[in-house]
Design a protein around this motif. Structure first.
Motif, PDB file in Angstrom:
ATOM      1  N   VAL A 132      12.176  -1.741   5.249  1.00 41.39           N
ATOM      2  CA  VAL A 132      11.360  -2.755   5.918  1.00 41.39           C
ATOM      3  C   VAL A 132      10.358  -3.325   4.911  1.00 41.39           C
ATOM      4  O   VAL A 132       9.749  -2.573   4.153  1.00 41.39           O
ATOM      5  N   THR A 133      10.200  -4.645   4.926  1.00 40.91           N
ATOM      6  CA  THR A 133       9.283  -5.314   3.995  1.00 40.91           C
ATOM      7  C   THR A 133       8.266  -6.135   4.783  1.00 40.91           C
ATOM      8  O   THR A 133       8.605  -6.672   5.832  1.00 40.91           O
ATOM      9  N   MET A 134       7.042  -6.204   4.273  1.00 43.75           N
ATOM     10  CA  MET A 134       6.023  -7.063   4.882  1.00 43.75           C
ATOM     11  C   MET A 134       6.556  -8.488   4.978  1.00 43.75           C
ATOM     12  O   MET A 134       7.157  -8.990   4.035  1.00 43.75           O
ATOM     13  N   LEU A 153       4.294  -3.463  10.325  1.00 42.32           N
ATOM     14  CA  LEU A 153       5.729  -3.619  10.119  1.00 42.32           C
ATOM     15  C   LEU A 153       6.403  -3.390  11.469  1.00 42.32           C
ATOM     16  O   LEU A 153       6.570  -2.246  11.893  1.00 42.32           O
ATOM     17  N   ASP A 237       5.448   0.502  16.098  1.00 39.70           N
ATOM     18  CA  ASP A 237       5.348  -0.246  14.850  1.00 39.70           C
ATOM     19  C   ASP A 237       4.744   0.664  13.787  1.00 39.70           C
ATOM     20  O   ASP A 237       3.977   1.562  14.111  1.00 39.70           O
ATOM     21  N   GLN A 254       3.426  -7.482  -1.452  1.00 39.03           N
ATOM     22  CA  GLN A 254       4.366  -7.522  -0.332  1.00 39.03           C
ATOM     23  C   GLN A 254       5.142  -6.205  -0.366  1.00 39.03           C
ATOM     24  O   GLN A 254       6.149  -6.069  -1.041  1.00 39.03           O
ATOM     25  N   THR A 256       7.312  -2.911   0.388  1.00 37.67           N
ATOM     26  CA  THR A 256       8.571  -2.510   1.023  1.00 37.67           C
ATOM     27  C   THR A 256       8.537  -1.007   1.226  1.00 37.67           C
ATOM     28  O   THR A 256       8.107  -0.274   0.329  1.00 37.67           O
TER      29      THR A 256
END
Lengths: 504, 172
Positions: A132-134, A153, A237, A254, A256
């Motif tokens: 998952v990445t911003m 996220l 989340d 950003q 991950t």
């Protein structure tokens, strides 16, 4: 036998005669073991230390930070139980490095060099089960104070998962200092995200429903031992509570993360034991300006047999020392963690080499000290100011947390209830204080006198400073740092219920 | 840059300039390394210093004391940190020797008579490795420059710089 000894002596003599310390033979092993995992291309440390040239270029600086034990970063005392992956140099290694510089940094014979360890590139634990990445990058300015920022996220998992490990890959390694992985099952964090026009949000205006650990530079990502795993309920989340150091130029982060799932639920559930609970919220932290040795203490008695896996601490700038001791029912004392030079920058989790068994009846005691004098360079205030418990980094917190499991899986509920009772105690302290000052019956008047801008809401700045943090924690359910009429009604209901309970 | 400005000012402004204004009232050498995080963290302050003092007659020069540094490493460093300052690559450490500095970041200040009047840290944001104040409470370099510009007598002052040591040249 005699001839063997003389051969050995013959072998020794040229060695000690050529007592010159060289990079390849004496220095490279220290550096590769202790420095290079972070100080290499693509990793978090500022420059690479993976060969003679690179180490030689920074030799005096390396010697200095080794000598002051700033590097490698390791703040737990080594006099107690052993931890996994200790990054702690011996006095001999530090002296060896210094004598190499004194000798003029000789390179030596490359044939005697150890090979560079095979550091994995990319994900340290292999391909994650979920990445998952911003959604967008957060801009960290070139200069200014440290920044604490939360990033949401959204996962939207259709089913519950069990997490063995989380690995984090920053995009701007030089500014991302650390990140803690919290869970939010209420959607509050999601609703706060981006409200000020930038990705994420500031402050801790959401109720954490769980934790998946955290990331600190220098720590090798590890999977939890055995079949242990942390719960990640569907609908949760992940909130990355991230700390940035500006680096001198604008950077964009950003993040991950990679999640590694267990195939099956664990046989025993992890239960944290935090002493004092609530990151010290109920411990009455209130440190006078100038006080150089302010100490808080708290204890918790384990109701069941407990197996501790790791230990860590949390506090802010002016904390100096922390110590967690377990006194077993037979009187034996085990120091679980001692930090004599607390540094907010290195909030590590320390994994015991072997799980520590603590029988029911063990008393776990935390002692935490603070230096709020002008002599403490970490003091965020000049001149010093009174500092109390609070969520801002210039406020203080203080607690030590054990992570582990009940020895018997069935004991989970008992242990969990015992830790909840501790948390409840804090809220009841707040409640008692409000009841004693007869807040419930005077609420309309209090409301009127506090609501300076007469908008019907009590904003954070309008709340009495002494109770601001606790009131917002208890009542600010939408996390907007302001109490609206329905949140104030909830205060009234809560106090009335408490009062009824106390009168019974 | 200073040279270009000087030429421009000579071309356009000669009649309005007195000779005293042409002469620098102080010059500051700022020793840096491209990969020292403490030095790099000071880049915004270096820009502010230039903004605040250059027009008042203080000349700033960045000094890169690492001999093996490539010209392209220097130019990308200047670009990355938005530094628009004169620089000198001190390959033979003549600037290091003249000023007696040991560290990056460290500054050396010379008065109008080329006397060394200050050597040390820019301010007290760092007191030790890892001990970083959010804002400085002592601004050593600014204080020296203000004194020089005010015409106050300045005795030599020194503070201990915190950062990455400058390695001795090979063979020294």
């Amino acid at each position: 036998m005699a001839s063997r000894i003389s051969t050995a002596l013959l072998l020794l003599v040229p060695c000690s005669g050529a007592a010159e310390v060289t990079y390849h033979q004496d220095i490279a092993p220290i550096v590769y073991q202790n420095c290079t995992s972070c100080h290499r291309e693509g990793e978090s440390a500022p420059f690479s230390l993976s060969n003679y040239e690179e180490v030689s270029r920074k030799a005096k600086t390396i010697a200095r930070v080794m000598d002051g034990r700033y590097m490698p970063p390791w703040h737990a005392s080594i006099d107690h139980l052993p931890f996994r992956d200790m990054r702690r140099l011996s006095d001999e290694e530090i002296a060896r490095f210094a004598s190499w510089i004194e000798a003029g940094k000789p390179e030596g014979d490359p044939a005697t060099a150890p090979s560079l360890p095979d550091f994995p590139k990319g994900w340290q634990l292999g391909e994650p089960d979920l990445v998952v990445t911003m959604a967008s990058a957060y801009e960290v300015p070139a200069d200014g104070p440290d920044i604490y920022r939360n990033f949401v996220l959204p996962l939207d998992l259709p089913e519950d998962k069990w997490v063995k490990a989380v690995e984090l890959r920053p995009s701007a390694r030089s500014v991302l200092h650390h990140s803690l992985f919290f869970l939010d099952d209420s959607g509050t964090a999601r609703s706060l995200d981006g409200k000020d026009g930038k990705p994420g949000f500031s402050g801790m205006g959401f109720r954490k429903s769980g934790s998946l650990g955290g990331y600190v530079p220098g720590v090798t990502a590890q999977k939890l031992p055995g079949d242990l795993a942390r719960p990640l309920p569907k609908g949760s989340d992940i909130v990355l509570a991230t700390h940035f150091h500006p680096s001198g130029k604008v950077e964009n982060e950003q993040t991950t993360i990679g999640l590694y799932f267990a195939d099956a639920p664990p046989s025993r559930q992890l239960q944290e034991v935090q002493v004092p609970p609530g990151f010290g919220r109920g411990a009455g932290i209130d440190i006078p300006a100038g006080e150089s040795n302010y100490v808080i203490e708290d204890t918790f008695t384990l109701p069941v047999d407990y197996e501790a896996i790791s230990v860590g601490g949390h506090a802010h700038y002016i904390c100096e020392t922390m110590k967690m001791t377990a006194t077993l029912p037979d009187g034996e004392e085990k120091v679980l963690l001692e930090i004599t030079d607390w540094d907010m920058d290195w909030q590590d989790t320390y994994y015991f080499t072997e799980p520590v068994i603590l029988p029911a009846g063990t008393v776990i005691k935390s002692v935490i000290s603070y230096d709020n004098s002008a002599n403490n360079p970490d003091n965020p205030h000049t001149p010093p100011q009174r500092i109390k418990w609070g969520r801002e980094s210039t406020d203080e917190m203080g607690s030590l947390t054990l992570v582990g499991v009940p020895v018997e899986a069935d004991d989970f509920t008992r242990l969990s209830r015992a830790t909840k009772v501790e948390r409840a105690k804090i809220l009841s302290n707040l409640g008692r204080e409000l009841i004693n000052s007869r807040v419930a019956s005077r609420l309309p008047q209090i409301m009127k006198s506090l609501d300076k801008n007469r908008d019907g809401n009590l904003d954070a700045s309008e709340l009495p400073e002494r109770m601001r943090g606790a009131l917002l924690l208890k009542l600010d359910t939408d996390g907007d740092k302001s109490l609206n009429p329905s949140e104030l009604q909830a205060l009234k209901d809560w106090l009335e219920n408490l009062q009824a309970g106390e009168n019974v | 840059m200073t040279l270009i400005r000087l030429i421009l000012s000579l071309v356009f402004l000669v009649p309005s300039l007195s000779s005293a204004e042409e002469k620098e009232k102080a010059s500051v050498w700022i020793f840096v390394a491209v990969d020292c995080p403490i030095a790099n963290g000071y880049a915004p302050e270096m820009i502010r210093l230039q903004d605040d003092f250059e027009s008042r007659g203080v000349a700033f020069t960045l000094i890169y004391p690492e001999p093996a540094l490539s010209e392209s490493a220097i130019s990308s460093h200047l670009k990355d940190y938005a530094l628009d300052l004169d620089y000198h690559h001190d390959r033979d450490h003549s600037y290091v020797k003249k000023s007696g500095v040991t560290t990056t970041p460290e500054v050396a200040v010379f008065d109008a008579n080329d006397q060394l009047v200050y050597r040390g840290k820019i301010d007290n944001r760092y007191t030790e490795f890892g001990d970083r104040r959010n804002t400085a409470t002592e601004t050593y370099l600014r204080d020296v420059l203000s004194d020089l510009l005010a015409g106050n007598p300045v005795e030599f002052r020194e503070t201990e710089a915190i950062g990455c040591f400058i390695e001795a040249l090979a063979g020294n």
